[in-house]
Design a protein around this motif. Structure first.
Motif, PDB file in Angstrom:
ATOM      1  N   GLU A 188      -3.977   8.499  -3.146  1.00  0.00           N
ATOM      2  CA  GLU A 188      -3.590   9.912  -3.023  1.00  0.00           C
ATOM      3  C   GLU A 188      -4.544  10.624  -2.063  1.00  0.00           C
ATOM      4  O   GLU A 188      -5.760  10.572  -2.231  1.00  0.00           O
ATOM      5  CB  GLU A 188      -3.645  10.618  -4.388  1.00  0.00           C
ATOM      6  N   LEU A 189      -3.973  11.316  -1.063  1.00  0.00           N
ATOM      7  CA  LEU A 189      -4.751  12.157  -0.146  1.00  0.00           C
ATOM      8  C   LEU A 189      -4.177  13.552  -0.284  1.00  0.00           C
ATOM      9  O   LEU A 189      -3.073  13.830   0.174  1.00  0.00           O
ATOM     10  CB  LEU A 189      -4.604  11.643   1.300  1.00  0.00           C
TER      11      LEU A 189
ATOM     12  N   SER B 120       4.152   5.635  -9.444  1.00  0.00           N
ATOM     13  CA  SER B 120       4.065   4.767 -10.629  1.00  0.00           C
ATOM     14  C   SER B 120       4.886   3.505 -10.412  1.00  0.00           C
ATOM     15  O   SER B 120       4.512   2.414 -10.842  1.00  0.00           O
ATOM     16  CB  SER B 120       4.459   5.510 -11.904  1.00  0.00           C
ATOM     17  N   PHE B 121       6.013   3.625  -9.671  1.00  0.00           N
ATOM     18  CA  PHE B 121       6.811   2.436  -9.336  1.00  0.00           C
ATOM     19  C   PHE B 121       5.978   1.492  -8.466  1.00  0.00           C
ATOM     20  O   PHE B 121       5.905   0.279  -8.713  1.00  0.00           O
ATOM     21  CB  PHE B 121       8.089   2.853  -8.597  1.00  0.00           C
ATOM     22  N   ALA B 122       5.332   2.064  -7.429  1.00  0.00           N
ATOM     23  CA  ALA B 122       4.531   1.251  -6.510  1.00  0.00           C
ATOM     24  C   ALA B 122       3.407   0.539  -7.269  1.00  0.00           C
ATOM     25  O   ALA B 122       3.125  -0.643  -7.040  1.00  0.00           O
ATOM     26  CB  ALA B 122       3.951   2.141  -5.405  1.00  0.00           C
ATOM     27  N   ARG B 123       2.817   1.242  -8.195  1.00  0.00           N
ATOM     28  CA  ARG B 123       1.731   0.639  -8.958  1.00  0.00           C
ATOM     29  C   ARG B 123       2.260  -0.500  -9.822  1.00  0.00           C
ATOM     30  O   ARG B 123       1.643  -1.567  -9.950  1.00  0.00           O
ATOM     31  CB  ARG B 123       1.065   1.693  -9.829  1.00  0.00           C
ATOM     32  N   ALA B 124       3.442  -0.290 -10.379  1.00  0.00           N
ATOM     33  CA  ALA B 124       4.037  -1.309 -11.252  1.00  0.00           C
ATOM     34  C   ALA B 124       4.359  -2.591 -10.483  1.00  0.00           C
ATOM     35  O   ALA B 124       4.334  -3.676 -11.062  1.00  0.00           O
ATOM     36  CB  ALA B 124       5.298  -0.755 -11.921  1.00  0.00           C
ATOM     37  N   VAL B 125       4.658  -2.475  -9.170  1.00  0.00           N
ATOM     38  CA  VAL B 125       4.917  -3.699  -8.401  1.00  0.00           C
ATOM     39  C   VAL B 125       3.637  -4.240  -7.757  1.00  0.00           C
ATOM     40  O   VAL B 125       3.680  -5.149  -6.928  1.00  0.00           O
ATOM     41  CB  VAL B 125       6.039  -3.515  -7.329  1.00  0.00           C
ATOM     42  N   GLY B 126       2.502  -3.683  -8.130  1.00  0.00           N
ATOM     43  CA  GLY B 126       1.215  -4.251  -7.719  1.00  0.00           C
ATOM     44  C   GLY B 126       0.616  -3.671  -6.456  1.00  0.00           C
ATOM     45  O   GLY B 126      -0.322  -4.234  -5.886  1.00  0.00           O
ATOM     46  N   ALA B 127       1.139  -2.534  -5.994  1.00  0.00           N
ATOM     47  CA  ALA B 127       0.607  -1.955  -4.756  1.00  0.00           C
ATOM     48  C   ALA B 127      -0.712  -1.233  -4.998  1.00  0.00           C
ATOM     49  O   ALA B 127      -1.001  -0.791  -6.114  1.00  0.00           O
ATOM     50  CB  ALA B 127       1.618  -0.972  -4.170  1.00  0.00           C
ATOM     51  N   ARG B 128      -1.475  -1.125  -3.919  1.00  0.00           N
ATOM     52  CA  ARG B 128      -2.661  -0.258  -3.918  1.00  0.00           C
ATOM     53  C   ARG B 128      -2.118   1.160  -3.722  1.00  0.00           C
ATOM     54  O   ARG B 128      -1.397   1.412  -2.762  1.00  0.00           O
ATOM     55  CB  ARG B 128      -3.520  -0.706  -2.742  1.00  0.00           C
TER      56      ARG B 128
ATOM     57  N   VAL C 260       0.868  -1.188   0.000  1.00  0.00           N
ATOM     58  CA  VAL C 260       0.000   0.000   0.000  1.00  0.00           C
ATOM     59  C   VAL C 260       0.900   1.232   0.000  1.00  0.00           C
ATOM     60  O   VAL C 260       1.775   1.364   0.850  1.00  0.00           O
ATOM     61  CB  VAL C 260      -0.907   0.036   1.257  1.00  0.00           C
ATOM     62  N   PHE C 261       0.696   2.091  -1.003  1.00  0.00           N
ATOM     63  CA  PHE C 261       1.493   3.324  -1.106  1.00  0.00           C
ATOM     64  C   PHE C 261       0.538   4.510  -0.999  1.00  0.00           C
ATOM     65  O   PHE C 261      -0.442   4.598  -1.737  1.00  0.00           O
ATOM     66  CB  PHE C 261       2.229   3.368  -2.454  1.00  0.00           C
ATOM     67  N   VAL C 262       0.822   5.410  -0.066  1.00  0.00           N
ATOM     68  CA  VAL C 262      -0.075   6.550   0.168  1.00  0.00           C
ATOM     69  C   VAL C 262       0.709   7.846  -0.001  1.00  0.00           C
ATOM     70  O   VAL C 262       1.743   8.049   0.647  1.00  0.00           O
ATOM     71  CB  VAL C 262      -0.668   6.509   1.602  1.00  0.00           C
ATOM     72  N   SER C 263       0.228   8.710  -0.869  1.00  0.00           N
ATOM     73  CA  SER C 263       0.895   9.991  -1.119  1.00  0.00           C
ATOM     74  C   SER C 263       0.027  11.103  -0.544  1.00  0.00           C
ATOM     75  O   SER C 263      -1.170  11.190  -0.842  1.00  0.00           O
ATOM     76  CB  SER C 263       1.041  10.154  -2.642  1.00  0.00           C
ATOM     77  N   ILE C 264       0.637  11.954   0.290  1.00  0.00           N
ATOM     78  CA  ILE C 264      -0.148  12.966   1.019  1.00  0.00           C
ATOM     79  C   ILE C 264       0.455  14.353   0.850  1.00  0.00           C
ATOM     80  O   ILE C 264       1.647  14.561   1.138  1.00  0.00           O
ATOM     81  CB  ILE C 264      -0.181  12.625   2.529  1.00  0.00           C
ATOM     82  N   GLY C 265      -0.342  15.305   0.382  1.00  0.00           N
ATOM     83  CA  GLY C 265       0.077  16.709   0.395  1.00  0.00           C
ATOM     84  C   GLY C 265       1.287  17.027  -0.458  1.00  0.00           C
ATOM     85  O   GLY C 265       2.100  17.861  -0.081  1.00  0.00           O
ATOM     86  N   THR C 266       1.377  16.393  -1.602  1.00  0.00           N
ATOM     87  CA  THR C 266       2.498  16.715  -2.494  1.00  0.00           C
ATOM     88  C   THR C 266       1.980  16.926  -3.909  1.00  0.00           C
ATOM     89  O   THR C 266       1.084  16.216  -4.360  1.00  0.00           O
ATOM     90  CB  THR C 266       3.622  15.645  -2.417  1.00  0.00           C
ATOM     91  N   SER C 267       2.571  17.914  -4.592  1.00  0.00           N
ATOM     92  CA  SER C 267       2.044  18.310  -5.901  1.00  0.00           C
ATOM     93  C   SER C 267       2.530  17.417  -7.028  1.00  0.00           C
ATOM     94  O   SER C 267       2.022  17.492  -8.140  1.00  0.00           O
ATOM     95  CB  SER C 267       2.457  19.759  -6.195  1.00  0.00           C
TER      96      SER C 267
ATOM     97  N   ILE D 186      -1.858  12.134 -10.736  1.00  0.00           N
ATOM     98  CA  ILE D 186      -3.131  11.534 -10.310  1.00  0.00           C
ATOM     99  C   ILE D 186      -3.427  10.189 -11.004  1.00  0.00           C
ATOM    100  O   ILE D 186      -4.000   9.289 -10.396  1.00  0.00           O
ATOM    101  CB  ILE D 186      -4.303  12.551 -10.503  1.00  0.00           C
ATOM    102  N   ASP D 187      -2.973  10.029 -12.244  1.00  0.00           N
ATOM    103  CA  ASP D 187      -3.273   8.785 -12.968  1.00  0.00           C
ATOM    104  C   ASP D 187      -2.584   7.561 -12.371  1.00  0.00           C
ATOM    105  O   ASP D 187      -2.947   6.424 -12.702  1.00  0.00           O
ATOM    106  CB  ASP D 187      -2.873   8.917 -14.448  1.00  0.00           C
ATOM    107  N   ASP D 188      -1.594   7.782 -11.509  1.00  0.00           N
ATOM    108  CA  ASP D 188      -0.888   6.645 -10.903  1.00  0.00           C
ATOM    109  C   ASP D 188      -1.621   6.095  -9.676  1.00  0.00           C
ATOM    110  O   ASP D 188      -1.173   5.119  -9.079  1.00  0.00           O
ATOM    111  CB  ASP D 188       0.532   7.067 -10.467  1.00  0.00           C
ATOM    112  N   PHE D 189      -2.726   6.744  -9.292  1.00  0.00           N
ATOM    113  CA  PHE D 189      -3.408   6.345  -8.057  1.00  0.00           C
ATOM    114  C   PHE D 189      -4.721   5.644  -8.369  1.00  0.00           C
ATOM    115  O   PHE D 189      -5.518   6.128  -9.168  1.00  0.00           O
ATOM    116  CB  PHE D 189      -3.653   7.571  -7.174  1.00  0.00           C
ATOM    117  N   VAL D 190      -4.941   4.513  -7.687  1.00  0.00           N
ATOM    118  CA  VAL D 190      -6.205   3.814  -7.893  1.00  0.00           C
ATOM    119  C   VAL D 190      -7.296   4.338  -6.959  1.00  0.00           C
ATOM    120  O   VAL D 190      -8.475   4.130  -7.191  1.00  0.00           O
ATOM    121  CB  VAL D 190      -6.044   2.275  -7.732  1.00  0.00           C
TER     122      VAL D 190
END
Ligand code: APR
Length: 231
Positions: free
Chosen positions: A194-195, A183-191, A165-172, A203-207
């Protein structure tokens, strides 16, 4: 493994300015005028004073509910958690986080450009105090400027290879390498989650995404995630 990446937006409601405000300025300065090695060479006093002011401002702010929610998440996950922050403030630590990697350095640290040692620093640097290790008057803020290599990249790489699980918070999503982690996290299959106040560039890298102020969306997401794990 849960990896959380934070940026300036998580500290905004504590009263610290983000880097890219509506006017494109960071506390009245263009980032390239205060956050590059070239700026430090050509205007050392301006740069030292700028960071001295940012360091002093830390004493006037407090961690907020979003910082505290991440400390709670770490408490629940232990070893299976890493908080990577681009922030140079100390609000995560003051909220109770311990597994924090400051990839862009820390305001409360000074590094000697002569001997290379880094040390905890609470005071000012514009007055050119001597390095506690080698006595040279060559201390600079131990922060990572544009064009310099971020800290902890190999540790981040190890964590991202195991991330579920990869969570990105408060970054542009403007500044690499951090902007590439999702995008790396997504490529290795992580959820990927973005908060953020608004959709970031990546944004397209976040499910999953929740857009709103960090003090609302972060505690809500953490509570939901912990409840899901217990169910
Ligand atoms: N809650 C959540 N998000 C917020 C809030 C808030 N209250 N306020 C602002 N934001 C969002 C903004 O919408 C923006 O997307 O936080 C983000 C802040 O972006 P930046 O100012 O670009 O900061 P950051 O992404 O951390 O910058 C990265 O750039 O200048 C360098 O080294 C510096 O670490 C910094 C890096």
């Amino acid at each position: 493994m849960v990896v959380v990446l934070t940026g300036a937006g998580i500290s905004a409601e504590s009263g610290l300015a983000t880097f890219r405000g509506p006017d494109g300025l960071w506390e009245g300065h263009r980032p390239e005028d205060v956050a590059t090695p070239e700026a430090f060479l050509s205007a050392p006093e301006l740069v030292q004073r700028f960071y001295d002011d940012r360091r002093a401002a830390l004493a006037t702010v407090e961690p907020n509910a979003a910082h505290r929610a991440l400390a709670r998440l770490e408490h629940a996950l232990g070893d299976a958690f890493l908080l990577v922050t681009q922030n140079i403030d100390d609000l995560h630590e003051r909220a109770g986080s311990r597994r924090v990697l400051h990839m862009h350095g820390r305001l409360k640290a000074a590094r000697c450009t002569e001997c290379g040692e880094s040390t905890h620093w609470d005071g000012t640097l514009v007055d050119e105090p001597p390095c506690p290790f080698c006595s040279q008057r060559a201390l600079r803020p131990d922060v990572v400027w544009f064009g310099e290599i971020p800290y902890g990249l190999s540790e981040i790489d190890v964590a991202l290879r195991r991330v579920r699980v990869f969570v990105s918070i408060g970054t542009s999503g403007n500044v690499y390498p951090a902007a590439g982690f999702a995008s790396f996290a997504r490529a290795v299959g992580a959820r990927t989650v973005e908060l953020n106040l608004e959709p970031s560039l990546g944004i397209d890298d976040f499910v999953e995404h929740q857009h709103g102020p960090a003090t609302q969306v972060v505690p809500a997401w953490v509570d939901g995630f912990l409840a899901e794990r217990e169910a």
